[in-house]
Scaffold this active site. Structure first.
Site, short mmCIF file in Angstrom:
data_model
loop_
_atom_site.label_atom_id
_atom_site.label_comp_id
_atom_site.label_asym_id
_atom_site.label_seq_id
_atom_site.Cartn_x
_atom_site.Cartn_y
_atom_site.Cartn_z
N ASP A 186 -50.89 -68.55 -0.32
CA ASP A 186 -52.06 -69.44 -0.22
C ASP A 186 -53.38 -68.70 -0.47
O ASP A 186 -54.43 -69.34 -0.64
CB ASP A 186 -52.11 -70.10 1.16
CG ASP A 186 -50.95 -71.07 1.36
OD1 ASP A 186 -50.38 -71.53 0.36
OD2 ASP A 186 -50.61 -71.37 2.52
N ARG A 216 -52.24 -74.23 -9.27
CA ARG A 216 -53.24 -73.21 -8.94
C ARG A 216 -53.33 -72.09 -9.99
O ARG A 216 -54.28 -71.33 -9.95
CB ARG A 216 -52.99 -72.63 -7.54
CG ARG A 216 -53.39 -73.62 -6.46
CD ARG A 216 -53.31 -73.03 -5.06
NE ARG A 216 -53.74 -74.02 -4.08
CZ ARG A 216 -53.41 -74.01 -2.80
NH1 ARG A 216 -52.64 -73.04 -2.33
NH2 ARG A 216 -53.86 -74.95 -1.99
N ARG A 230 -46.29 -77.12 13.39
CA ARG A 230 -45.02 -76.88 14.10
C ARG A 230 -45.15 -77.17 15.59
O ARG A 230 -44.19 -77.60 16.23
CB ARG A 230 -44.58 -75.44 13.85
CG ARG A 230 -44.02 -75.27 12.41
CD ARG A 230 -44.13 -73.84 11.95
NE ARG A 230 -43.48 -73.59 10.65
CZ ARG A 230 -44.05 -73.83 9.46
NH1 ARG A 230 -45.27 -74.36 9.38
NH2 ARG A 230 -43.40 -73.56 8.33
C1 S3P Z 1 -46.37 -73.53 4.53
C2 S3P Z 1 -45.59 -72.88 3.61
C3 S3P Z 1 -46.06 -72.52 2.27
C4 S3P Z 1 -47.57 -72.61 2.16
C5 S3P Z 1 -48.14 -73.85 2.80
C6 S3P Z 1 -47.76 -73.89 4.27
C7 S3P Z 1 -45.78 -73.84 5.85
O1 S3P Z 1 -45.49 -73.41 1.34
O2 S3P Z 1 -47.97 -72.53 0.80
O3 S3P Z 1 -49.54 -73.88 2.68
O4 S3P Z 1 -46.53 -74.16 6.79
O5 S3P Z 1 -44.55 -73.76 5.98
P1 S3P Z 1 -44.01 -73.18 0.72
O6 S3P Z 1 -43.07 -73.14 1.84
O7 S3P Z 1 -43.77 -74.34 -0.18
O8 S3P Z 1 -44.08 -71.89 -0.02
#
Ligand code: S3P
Length: 429
Positions: A315, A346, A26
């Site tokens: 995660d 997973r 971000r």
């Molecule tokens: C993330 C959001 C999550 C996470 C990924 C990183 C992010 O995914 O599993 O490792 O940085 O916005 P989802 O938004 O698909 O749940």
């Protein structure tokens, strides 16, 4: 590449983990869309975040400092991105893809986005659908669900979007597109997912309001570049937290970990399991809560992991499954069907790989049931190209009898460059 893991009695020492992956992505994206310079300290030089850097460089953004830990991004403003001469490559990174699709949706040019084999199998309709509703045009396989995707951005209109999944990537894609739309874009999710996009947008000057599970953003803000200090990634710390908790006699401190309440579900679960985890030296860094985490080894009990807890630790489930395997009693993980569309499936992969250690584990459509308390046997296991599977298997190897060989360990630097060195520093030989 193989990672060879020998069992160890305990972990000891102080360590910090690399910068947060979600926040690093971000910082690049919002730094690029801001006016002026954004300096990012403790940026995660992992492959996923470098894929984001590559995409923005291809769209004309000057990014320096890739040889150190401090990145400098010369922001081009909301109107300043340039059409890339080549296909944008997101590598293994779902976050790069989905968030970038939101930004590309608002550009007055065309882009083509692709990724590696794992990413080409992951669902993107969850973002191309709302972005189409906002006015972007996509062409891609399976009804605009699979990469490669061609995007023709354009004038967007603000929408009120109700997401079926609690996904920060979906929420962020719509909010980032909302930056380019006149008026207010809102996203409502079933339960709150990680909120780093909202926090950083606010820190850079956007108007963002949360009401329950809804986030509202006023379009066309003036974003101003600034210094961003990235906290240590709790999702990387998770491997060390679990490793120390399951090895009696361990005592470690992980310094400077981001403990944003939308990310700290692992701390609740470890607590429920009876682990000795202490939060020390709490502070705030650019709107993100940070602390040192002390973990001492001991015995764990099985638990249930479900409901609104799931997005707060999605995660961490592969490594929490290892904790569950070492705990007394049964652990039930449910409401986690999203695990099937991560870097690997997973649910299936955790069940199969932990099964090789002799763990009794039952696969369910939305989670798994783990019978803990039996000793683990070292084995040869596979990562299936998934960084978190490779590291979870390595943690299992630390408590197993005999040697464990993790095949496909080259996936680890996607999120945690230096993982094997971190284990060494804490006493693993
Ligand atoms: C993330 C959001 C999550 C996470 C990924 C990183 C992010 O995914 O599993 O490792 O940085 O916005 P989802 O938004 O698909 O749940």
């Amino acid at each position: 590449m193989e990672l060879i893991i020998n069992p160890v009695k305990k972990l000891r020492g102080e360590i910090s983990v690399p910068g947060d992956k979600s926040i690093s992505h971000r910082a690049v994206m919002l730094g690029a869309l801001a006016q002026g310079t954004t300096e990012v300290e403790n940026f995660l030089m992992g492959e996923d975040c470098l894929a984001t850097v590559g995409c923005f460089k291809a769209m004309g953004v000057k990014i320096a400092g890739l040889d150190g830990e401090k990145l400098t991004i010369e922001g081009v403003g909301l109107e300043g991105l340039k059409e890339s001469a080549d296909i944008l490559d997101a590598g293994n990174s779902g976050t790069t893809t989905r968030l970038l699709l939101g930004i590309l949706a608002g550009q007055p040019f065309s882009s083509i986005l692709t990724g590696d084999d794992s990413l080409k199998g992951r669902p993107m309709a969850r973002v191309t659908k709302p972005l189409t509703e906002m006015g972007a045009k996509f062409i891609g396989r399976d009804n605009n669900n699979l990469l490669p995707l061609a995007v023709r951005g354009g004038k967007l209109k603000a929408i009120e979007f109700y997401s079926q999944v609690a996904s920060a990537q979906v929420k962020s894609a719509v909010l980032l597109a909302g930056l380019f739309a006149e008026g207010e874009t809102s996203v409502t999710e079933p339960t709150v997912s990680r909120d780093h996009t909202e926090r950083m947008l606010k820190a850079l000057g956007a108007e963002v309001v949360r009401e329950g599970t809804t986030v509202k953003l006023k379009g066309r803000p003036e974003l101003k570049g600034r210094k961003i200090q990235v906290p240590g990634d709790i999702s990387s710390a998770a491997f060390l937290i679990v490793a120390a908790a399951i090895l009696p006699g361990s005592d470690i401190i992980i310094k400077g970990v981001g403990i944003n309440p939308t990310r700290d579900g692992i701390l609740d679960v470890m607590n429920n399991m009876g682990a000795r985890v202490e939060i020390q030296n709490f502070r705030e860094q650019n709107g993100e809560p940070v602390a040192d985490v002390r973990v001492q080894g001991g015995s764990l009990q099985g638990t249930e992991i479900s409901g609104s807890l799931i997005p707060r630790l999605i995660d961490e489930i592969p490594v929490l499954a290892v904790a569950a395997a070492c705990a007394k009693g049964t652990t039930i993980i449910k409401d986690a069907a999203e695990l099937k569309v991560k870097e690997s499936n997973r649910i299936a992969v955790v069940a199969r790989e932990l099964g090789k250690f002799g763990v009794k584990i039952e696969e369910r459509s939305d989670g798994m049931i783990i019978e803990g308390g039996n000793s683990l046997k070292g084995c040869r296991c596979q990562s299936f190209g998934d960084h978190r599977i490779a590291m979870a298997a390595a943690v299992a190897g630390l408590v197993a009898e005999g040697q464990t060989i993790v095949e496909g360990a080259e996936a680890i630097p996607v999120s945690y460059p230096g993982f094997a060195d971190a284990l060494k520093l804490l006493g693993v030989e």
